[in-house]
Design an enzyme around this catalytic site. Structure first.
Site, PDB file in Angstrom:
ATOM      1  N   SER A  67      41.218  37.886  41.222  1.00 23.33           N
ATOM      2  CA  SER A  67      40.282  36.746  41.172  1.00 23.33           C
ATOM      3  C   SER A  67      40.787  35.478  41.853  1.00 23.33           C
ATOM      4  CB  SER A  67      39.940  36.419  39.725  1.00 23.33           C
ATOM      5  OG  SER A  67      38.992  37.350  39.269  1.00 23.33           O
ATOM      6  N   LYS A  70      38.798  34.332  44.662  1.00 25.72           N
ATOM      7  CA  LYS A  70      37.479  33.697  44.519  1.00 25.72           C
ATOM      8  C   LYS A  70      37.400  32.281  45.106  1.00 25.72           C
ATOM      9  CE  LYS A  70      36.268  36.569  40.531  1.00 25.72           C
ATOM     10  NZ  LYS A  70      36.311  36.625  39.058  1.00 25.72           N
ATOM     11  N   TYR A 192      33.663  42.619  48.105  1.00 26.42           N
ATOM     12  CA  TYR A 192      34.275  41.931  46.970  1.00 26.42           C
ATOM     13  C   TYR A 192      35.499  42.694  46.435  1.00 26.42           C
ATOM     14  CZ  TYR A 192      35.010  40.382  42.191  1.00 26.42           C
ATOM     15  OH  TYR A 192      35.598  39.969  41.025  1.00 26.42           O
ATOM     16  N   TYR A 244      38.165  30.617  33.399  1.00 28.53           N
ATOM     17  CA  TYR A 244      37.084  31.260  32.634  1.00 28.53           C
ATOM     18  C   TYR A 244      36.829  30.565  31.312  1.00 28.53           C
ATOM     19  CZ  TYR A 244      38.879  34.807  35.818  1.00 28.53           C
ATOM     20  OH  TYR A 244      39.350  35.450  36.899  1.00 28.53           O
ATOM     21  N   VAL A 262      43.477  39.273  37.429  1.00 29.55           N
ATOM     22  CA  VAL A 262      43.848  40.275  36.420  1.00 29.55           C
ATOM     23  C   VAL A 262      45.104  41.073  36.771  1.00 29.55           C
ATOM     24  CG1 VAL A 262      41.602  40.623  35.326  1.00 29.55           C
ATOM     25  CG2 VAL A 262      42.215  41.977  37.330  1.00 29.55           C
TER      26      VAL A 262
HETATM   27  N1  GLN Z   1      38.507  42.664  40.829  1.00 23.41           N
HETATM   28  C1  GLN Z   1      38.494  42.151  39.506  1.00 23.41           C
HETATM   29  C2  GLN Z   1      37.113  42.320  38.898  1.00 23.41           C
HETATM   30  O1  GLN Z   1      36.161  42.021  39.547  1.00 23.41           O
HETATM   31  C3  GLN Z   1      38.868  40.701  39.505  1.00 23.41           C
HETATM   32  C4  GLN Z   1      38.772  40.089  38.136  1.00 23.41           C
HETATM   33  C5  GLN Z   1      39.846  39.090  37.856  1.00 23.41           C
HETATM   34  O2  GLN Z   1      40.869  39.010  38.510  1.00 23.41           O
HETATM   35  N2  GLN Z   1      39.648  38.340  36.812  1.00 23.41           N
HETATM   36  O3  GLN Z   1      36.991  42.750  37.781  1.00 23.41           O
END
Ligand code: GLN
Length: 610
Positions: A67, A70, A192, A244, A262
């Site tokens: 993430s 992003k 993505y 988040y 994650v």
């Molecule tokens: N690729 C992961 C997902 O879309 C990224 C989520 C994350 O890093 N929080 O679930």
């Protein structure tokens, strides 16, 4: 410097060993390939806004960005299609929901923000390939500029998420159904998933964070990655949504725009100063790295990094404030003129400014200047130590020039050409109202000299000194007429045109001194006229080059006729002859040199002694 000796390095090492023992949290396993990570992997990197890298632990182990991609894709979208168009597809509202929640904003029907999956998938759908084969190639190219090296994709992690990513597909279908994404779902989620599978190490992440910290310029490679405006937008959503459903807690305790992934990475940015990255795979219930969060909390506390810290106020814009009673140019003046300056010097205020001048600084400055307007004729604003002026200060400065003029004074500037853009902006701003740019001088010294001259002309008398006879010269003070004429026999008349060089810095074989009988002589430090810095302007009656001749040391700078100059030259050879003929005379001569030198030193240290 060996980084092992750096206190910053030592601090990171202490933090690392303190937190290495914390084995709470779970490694993400909903993407099967991520579950293979070793929970003990742990790295911390700090990159400053000027590109210094400090790192400890597993900072070169690669993992997937997840993430943390992003905000980077969001930045790319903002620059590619513009803020307005991006805002039509994704909001900037913290949702308080988990990163993978399947809901859209109730009012707008848009994903709440680009930091949760829904927003990130929508953002990825906005990237056109533009000269690249696929959108992901353009995205990867952007990430590589951020990291300062060619990044690649971990195919195993990508395949793993591509196979199992039903939840993200569900989100994408929801987005398609509500018209947020127009392209077919498979292509968008593939882009993505691929961007999330970009391989980085802790050092890359800290470099990315530092690029955001230094206004979009990668401080390690020096190349610009983002426009400043984009950086502001990206950091704002990172601050409110980057962590988040823990974003509020995070901002309260750490106080830095941040983003987690994650796979166990976290970046945090202190705008203008530094970027931090931590890598440690075990996650808390929000999906944020456990050690990452605690290390950031601790660093922020220890180093006082919270962006809301009251101490983070800019320094006051006024570095020093004087009047012409204390501040003087390098021109040595006759006593009558000095008396005028001592008496009327407080009618000129000299304000030395410093640092970054923002709205608050500009406001403070206007108060300082207007405080005793009416009693002052000039206020000189010296910008020699100013690093930048925010353009919002331009209209304030312009009004200040006008208000001060209404009260009967004039604002002057020195060293304004260090900030050519703001100077132009002010001239343009005033030009529009058909007003002249205020007077500005290349440096403080000539500005002070100009002010001195105004005061002397207004309140005193400018004596145009004629040519001195030898008996009137400072070097012959206390000599008998006989001694004066004996000295005279050893002198050779000289004259110099305006601007003519008298002694160059480089000729070491000058073995004479000058007794100036009319005109003024400038002495500059430095080799060339380009980089010159005036040490003194000597009037008639003073002596030039006596110190190098007597001390047998080379000269400091070079000298030049400021006006037409006449003088007598006394060679070292003649000086030695005189010494044999009349030691008394030479003794008096040296006494007089000392007196003149003490005047010069007194003038130089005037500033230091206040
Ligand atoms: N690729 C992961 C997902 O879309 C990224 C989520 C994350 O890093 N929080 O679930």
């Amino acid at each position: 410097m060996d980084p092992a000796f750096s206190p910053v390095q030592q601090l990171l090492e202490r933090l690392h060993s303190r937190h290495a023992g914390d084995d709470s949290g779970e490694v993400a396993s909903y993407i099967p390939e991520l579950a293979t990570a070793d929970p003990s992997w742990f790295g911390i990197t700090l990159v400053t806004a000027n590109g210094t890298v400090y790192e400890v632990g597993d900072t070169r182990r690669q993992f997937t960005i997840q993430s943390i991609s992003k905000p980077l894709t969001y930045a790319l979208a903002l620059e590619a299609i513009g803020e307005e168009e991006v805002r039509r597809h994704v909001d900037v509202e913290p949702s308080g929901d988990a990163f993978n929640s399947i809901t859209l904003q109730s009012g707008t029907g848009l994903p709440p923000n680009p930091m949760v999956n829904a927003g990130a998938i929508a953002t990825a759908s906005l990237i056109e390939p533009l000269g690249f084969e696929k959108p992901i190639d353009r995205i990867l190219n952007e990430y590589s500029a951020f990291a300062g090296r060619e990044l690649t994709i971990d195919e195993a992690v990508f395949e793993s998420e591509f196979r199992t990513g039903s939840r993200n597909r569900a989100i994408a279908y929801l987005l398609q159904n509500s018209g947020v994404i127009e392209d077919e779902v498979e292509g968008v989620v593939e882009t993505y998933f691929r961007q999330c599978s970009t391989l980085v190490d802790c050092r890359d992440l800290a470099t990315i964070a530092a690029t955001l910290a230094s206004n979009g310029v990668n401080p390690v490679t020096g190349s610009r990655v983002l426009r400043e405006e984009t950086v502001k937008n990206v950091l704002s959503v990172m601050a409110s949504c980057g962590m988040y459903d823990a974003a509020g807690d995070w901002f309260y305790s750490v106080g830095l725009p941040a983003k987690s992934g994650v796979a166990g990475g976290i970046i945090a940015v202190l705008p203008g100063q530094l970027g931090i990255a931590v890598y440690s795979p075990p996650l808390d219930e929000h999906g944020n790295s456990v050690r990452g969060v605690s290390v950031c909390e601790e660093i922020s506390g220890l180093l006082d990094l919270h962006v809301m810290t009251p101490a983070r106020r800019p320094p006051p814009p006024v570095r020093d404030e004087r009047t012409l009673v204390e501040a003087r140019s390098m021109r040595l003046r006759p006593e009558a003129e000095q008396d005028v300056l001592s008496e009327f010097g407080d009618r000129v205020r000299v304000i030395e400014l410093q640092g970054e001048i923002t709205f608050a600084g500009g406001e403070m400055l206007t108060r300082t200047v207007l405080e005793d307007a009416g009693e002052t004729e000039y206020t000189l604003l010296d910008l020699g130590a100013v690093r930048g002026i925010n353009p919002v200060v331009v209209p304030i400065a312009s009004d200040l020039i006008d208000s001060y003029a209404e009260l009967g004074g004039e604002i002057l500037f020195s060293a304004f050409d260090r900030l050519p853009e703001i100077r132009e902006e002010l001239a343009r701003f005033r030009g529009a109202r058909d007003l002249e740019m205020a007077k500005d001088f290349p440096a403080l010294d000539p500005a002070l000299e100009w002010c001195e001259r105004q005061l002397i002309e207004r309140h005193g008398r400018v004596d145009e000194p004629g040519e001195l006879s030898l008996a009137q010269h400072g070097a012959t003070l206390g000599m008998s007429p006989d001694q004066v004429s004996r000295l005279n026999q050893h002198l050779e008349p000289r004259s110099y045109a305006v601007g003519e060089q008298i002694y160059a810095a480089e000729d070491d074989d000058v073995d004479e001194m000058l007794l100036v009988s009319s005109g003024d002589v400038n002495i500059f430090a430095g080799e060339t006229t380009g980089g010159r810095h005036r040490i003194a302007t000597l009037p008639a009656g003073m002596t030039l080059n006596e110190v190098p001749v007597i001390s047998r040391k080379s000269r400091l700078g070079f000298s030049q006729a400021d006006t037409e100059v006449t003088a007598w030259a006394l060679s070292n050879e003649s000086l030695q002859q005189l010494r044999a003929e009349d030691p008394d005379l030479v003794c008096t001569l040296f006494e007089n040199f000392l007196k003149m030198l003490s005047v010069r030193i007194g003038h130089l240290v005037k500033d230091l002694l206040r």
